[in-house]
Write a protein that holds these residues in place. Structure first.
Motif, PDB file in Angstrom:
ATOM      1  N   GLN A 184       0.809  -1.004  -0.160  1.00 19.48           N
ATOM      2  CA  GLN A 184      -0.181   0.267  -0.243  1.00 19.48           C
ATOM      3  C   GLN A 184       0.862   1.090   0.001  1.00 19.48           C
ATOM      4  N   LEU A 185       1.889   1.802   0.997  1.00 22.82           N
ATOM      5  CA  LEU A 185       3.299   2.101   0.842  1.00 22.82           C
ATOM      6  C   LEU A 185       3.806   2.906  -0.555  1.00 22.82           C
ATOM      7  N   VAL A 186       3.309   2.187  -1.260  1.00 18.29           N
ATOM      8  CA  VAL A 186       4.793   1.404  -2.415  1.00 18.29           C
ATOM      9  C   VAL A 186       4.216   2.199  -3.667  1.00 18.29           C
ATOM     10  N   THR A 187       2.110   1.865  -3.282  1.00 17.28           N
ATOM     11  CA  THR A 187       1.755   2.496  -4.668  1.00 17.28           C
ATOM     12  C   THR A 187       0.940   3.710  -4.505  1.00 17.28           C
ATOM     13  N   ALA A 188       1.254   3.929  -2.955  1.00 14.88           N
ATOM     14  CA  ALA A 188       0.138   5.658  -2.732  1.00 14.88           C
ATOM     15  C   ALA A 188       1.076   6.591  -3.163  1.00 14.88           C
ATOM     16  N   GLN A 189      -0.256   7.809  -3.292  1.00 20.85           N
ATOM     17  CA  GLN A 189       0.677   8.702  -3.386  1.00 20.85           C
ATOM     18  C   GLN A 189       1.692   9.634  -2.064  1.00 20.85           C
TER      19      GLN A 189
END
Length: 72
Positions: A51-56
């Motif tokens: 989630q952190l890798v793909t989050a804005q």
């Protein structure tokens, strides 16, 4: 009818080019998020790191704060 939404970036799927894949745990992922996760060598699953890798960038702090509030 409700459309499927990518559980990582919240983009809607449905057309031929933005079709979502379903993970083994029941979550949905778009092609863009799957590419980002695999480029970092992470397994494609619904987890905090993915989630952190793909989050804005402006949403990373919010995701981390929500995780820390709900987990010890």
């Amino acid at each position: 009818m409700a459309k499927n939404v990518c559980d990582f970036c919240l983009s809607e799927g449905g057309t031929f080019f933005s079709r979502l894949s379903r993970l083994s745990d029941g979550h949905h992922i778009c092609k863009n998020c799957k590419t980002i996760i695999t480029s970092y060598g992470l397994p494609v699953q619904f987890d905090l790191f993915q989630q952190l890798v793909t989050a804005q960038p402006n949403l990373r702090d919010m995701i981390m704060d929500a995780y820390l509030e709900n987990h010890e």
